[in-house]
Design a protein around this motif. Structure first.
Motif, PDB file in Angstrom:
ATOM      1  N   GLU A  25      -6.461   6.029   6.369  1.00  0.00           N
ATOM      2  CA  GLU A  25      -7.698   6.508   6.978  1.00  0.00           C
ATOM      3  C   GLU A  25      -8.282   7.603   6.094  1.00  0.00           C
ATOM      4  N   VAL A  26      -9.448   7.340   5.498  1.00  0.00           N
ATOM      5  CA  VAL A  26     -10.053   8.289   4.571  1.00  0.00           C
ATOM      6  C   VAL A  26     -11.076   9.190   5.258  1.00  0.00           C
ATOM      7  N   ALA A  27     -11.499   8.822   6.449  1.00  0.00           N
ATOM      8  CA  ALA A  27     -12.372   9.604   7.313  1.00  0.00           C
ATOM      9  C   ALA A  27     -12.140   9.064   8.715  1.00  0.00           C
ATOM     10  N   PRO A  28     -12.494   9.799   9.757  1.00  0.00           N
ATOM     11  CA  PRO A  28     -12.217   9.307  11.110  1.00  0.00           C
ATOM     12  C   PRO A  28     -12.778   7.906  11.347  1.00  0.00           C
ATOM     13  N   GLY A  29     -11.867   6.971  11.658  1.00  0.00           N
ATOM     14  CA  GLY A  29     -12.278   5.602  11.934  1.00  0.00           C
ATOM     15  C   GLY A  29     -12.573   4.757  10.716  1.00  0.00           C
ATOM     16  N   VAL A  30     -12.381   5.304   9.516  1.00  0.00           N
ATOM     17  CA  VAL A  30     -12.672   4.578   8.274  1.00  0.00           C
ATOM     18  C   VAL A  30     -11.351   4.351   7.540  1.00  0.00           C
ATOM     19  N   HIS A  31     -10.997   3.090   7.361  1.00  0.00           N
ATOM     20  CA  HIS A  31      -9.705   2.723   6.786  1.00  0.00           C
ATOM     21  C   HIS A  31      -9.916   1.937   5.495  1.00  0.00           C
ATOM     22  N   VAL A  32      -9.086   2.229   4.493  1.00  0.00           N
ATOM     23  CA  VAL A  32      -9.273   1.642   3.162  1.00  0.00           C
ATOM     24  C   VAL A  32      -7.938   1.147   2.619  1.00  0.00           C
ATOM     25  N   HIS A  33      -7.978  -0.044   2.046  1.00  0.00           N
ATOM     26  CA  HIS A  33      -6.872  -0.552   1.224  1.00  0.00           C
ATOM     27  C   HIS A  33      -7.264  -0.412  -0.232  1.00  0.00           C
ATOM     28  N   LEU A  34      -6.409   0.204  -1.032  1.00  0.00           N
ATOM     29  CA  LEU A  34      -6.657   0.373  -2.457  1.00  0.00           C
ATOM     30  C   LEU A  34      -5.997  -0.760  -3.232  1.00  0.00           C
ATOM     31  N   GLY A  35      -6.798  -1.508  -3.988  1.00  0.00           N
ATOM     32  CA  GLY A  35      -6.276  -2.611  -4.779  1.00  0.00           C
ATOM     33  C   GLY A  35      -5.609  -2.142  -6.055  1.00  0.00           C
ATOM     34  N   GLN A  36      -4.951  -3.072  -6.723  1.00  0.00           N
ATOM     35  CA  GLN A  36      -4.346  -2.790  -8.022  1.00  0.00           C
ATOM     36  C   GLN A  36      -5.464  -2.454  -9.027  1.00  0.00           C
ATOM     37  N   ILE A  37      -5.208  -1.500  -9.897  1.00  0.00           N
ATOM     38  CA  ILE A  37      -6.199  -1.158 -10.921  1.00  0.00           C
ATOM     39  C   ILE A  37      -5.930  -2.043 -12.132  1.00  0.00           C
ATOM     40  N   ALA A  38      -6.459  -3.260 -12.069  1.00  0.00           N
ATOM     41  CA  ALA A  38      -6.222  -4.273 -13.097  1.00  0.00           C
ATOM     42  C   ALA A  38      -7.268  -5.354 -12.961  1.00  0.00           C
ATOM     43  N   GLN A  39      -7.498  -6.097 -14.031  1.00  0.00           N
ATOM     44  CA  GLN A  39      -8.317  -7.293 -13.955  1.00  0.00           C
ATOM     45  C   GLN A  39      -7.442  -8.470 -13.524  1.00  0.00           C
ATOM     46  N   PHE A  40      -8.074  -9.566 -13.177  1.00  0.00           N
ATOM     47  CA  PHE A  40      -7.333 -10.716 -12.652  1.00  0.00           C
ATOM     48  C   PHE A  40      -6.174 -11.128 -13.552  1.00  0.00           C
ATOM     49  N   GLU A  41      -6.436 -11.223 -14.854  1.00  0.00           N
ATOM     50  CA  GLU A  41      -5.409 -11.735 -15.754  1.00  0.00           C
ATOM     51  C   GLU A  41      -4.212 -10.790 -15.884  1.00  0.00           C
ATOM     52  N   ASP A  42      -4.367  -9.547 -15.443  1.00  0.00           N
ATOM     53  CA  ASP A  42      -3.276  -8.574 -15.501  1.00  0.00           C
ATOM     54  C   ASP A  42      -2.611  -8.358 -14.140  1.00  0.00           C
ATOM     55  N   SER A  43      -2.996  -9.164 -13.154  1.00  0.00           N
ATOM     56  CA  SER A  43      -2.487  -8.995 -11.792  1.00  0.00           C
ATOM     57  C   SER A  43      -1.635 -10.201 -11.405  1.00  0.00           C
ATOM     58  N   PRO A  44      -0.589 -10.006 -10.609  1.00  0.00           N
ATOM     59  CA  PRO A  44       0.245 -11.145 -10.196  1.00  0.00           C
ATOM     60  C   PRO A  44      -0.382 -12.003  -9.114  1.00  0.00           C
ATOM     61  N   ASP A  45      -1.400 -11.488  -8.427  1.00  0.00           N
ATOM     62  CA  ASP A  45      -1.950 -12.230  -7.285  1.00  0.00           C
ATOM     63  C   ASP A  45      -3.466 -12.096  -7.111  1.00  0.00           C
ATOM     64  N   GLY A  46      -4.111 -11.246  -7.923  1.00  0.00           N
ATOM     65  CA  GLY A  46      -5.554 -11.065  -7.798  1.00  0.00           C
ATOM     66  C   GLY A  46      -5.988 -10.091  -6.724  1.00  0.00           C
TER      67      GLY A  46
END
Length: 350
Positions: A71-92
């Protein structure tokens, strides 16, 4: 809360299978789920004739795969993705995703790179609240943000996007899906579909979640030609989509001058949620490094054009000019070469 989970399979000598959470029908007990699961699984498979049933189970919400969110602010929730491009990620699973909880309903901002990621985001939402999911806002066409959308349509959400989003997904979506399937395999991409928006935003649109209004604003060509931002008026939190990159090399797929121009407007408010990278405390922190990168790209490209270099010589020259910035950005070498090509092709016609 219980959900039916279908093992959906692509036919072949070695079938590729993956779990499909049937998000549109929660059950209050295991008994109800066991009774109702075959019916809803059959309905889902009828709408997906390329898939067959490999198994069916009932699973409590607590046992579903779930994306980490904060929760980054009241009622606001965030998932942070991998800092990579597709070809450097195992799942995108590289994009930042989020949701905002109002008194009456929930709005989701971006759906992830596959049905599997959309399902994990859905489970994260349900772990926070059982309120209806009324809207999914897709900030732009790129698959890391758009390809989990069907999960939320099944859960009852209206899908909202830029006025140009539908055309972009129709023209590029099948190629994106083929590319991701080749990159990650059929199993992890099972059930992933290109889903078009229900509502198109040409300028701006307010969404009321019950005592909480989100303002959606369409931009001209910048990162892409169909970028949409989401402002939570209650907290000042701005979901910028890929109009803001932090840590991952920005990708120009729209207009370099348009993107630089978009950043020039000062914005007061709360946190800024970028499409990639950590949440920023304010506007200056959000766009400072990106402005330096894009401005340097603009200057280097114009220098190459002024020198009369052809594209084949201009791209290496531009990449070399931006090399002092390489340490600040992940996936730099390939991404900056792509940016140099896009910038040269756009600016040579000015």
């Amino acid at each position: 809360m219980f959900f039916a989970v279908l093992s959906a399979c692509l036919a072949g000598e070695v079938p590729a299978c993956g779990p499909v959470t049937l998000a549109g029908q929660p059950f209050s007990s295991m008994e109800q789920c066991t009774t109702g699961a075959p019916r809803i699984a059959g309905t889902w498979l009828a709408a997906h004739p390329d898939l067959t049933r490999g198994g069916l189970s009932c699973v409590p919400l607590s046992d579903l795969p779930v994306l980490p969110v904060r929760e980054v602010a009241p009622g606001v929730h965030v998932h942070l993705g991998q800092i990579a491009q597709f070809e450097d990620s195992p799942d995108g699973w590289i994009a930042n995703l989020g949701f905002v909880v109002g008194s009456d309903s929930i709005a989701v901002i971006d759906a992830g790179a596959s049905r599997a990621q959309g399902q994990a985001l859905f489970a994260a939402i349900r772990a926070v609240s059982d309120k209806p999911i009324s809207h999914l806002v897709v900030t732009h066409m790129h698959p890391d943000h758009a390809f989990g959308a069907e999960v939320f349509r099944e859960a009852g959400a209206t899908i909202v996007g830029h006025a140009r989003l539908a055309d972009a997904l129709q023209s590029r979506g099948p190629v994106y899906l083929d590319n991701l399937t080749r990159l990650y395999g059929s199993g992890p991409m099972i059930g992933t579909r290109v889903v078009l928006p229900d509502v198109a935003v040409g300028d701006s649109l307010d969404i009321d979640l019950g005592g909480r209004v989100l303002t959606l604003t369409a931009t001209g060509p910048a990162h892409s030609d169909n970028d949409l931002t989401v402002l939570d008026r209650a907290t000042g939190t701005l979901f910028a989509g890929d109009l803001v990159f932090r840590g991952l090399t920005p990708i120009v797929d729209g207009s370099l001058p348009g993107w630089i121009g978009w950043m020039d407007g000062a914005r007061d408010g709360g946190p800024v949620v970028p499409g990639h990278g950590p949440v920023a405390r304010d506007w200056s922190e959000a766009v400072g490094a990106q402005r330096d990168f894009l401005t340097a790209l603009d200057h280097a490209t114009r220098d190459a054009l002024d020198a009369g270099l052809p594209l084949s010589q201009a791209v290496p020259a531009i990449v070399e000019a931006l090399q002092p910035l390489a340490g600040d950005w992940a996936s730099f070498p390939d991404s900056v070469a792509r940016d140099a090509t896009a910038a040269f092709k756009e600016l040579e016609w000015e």
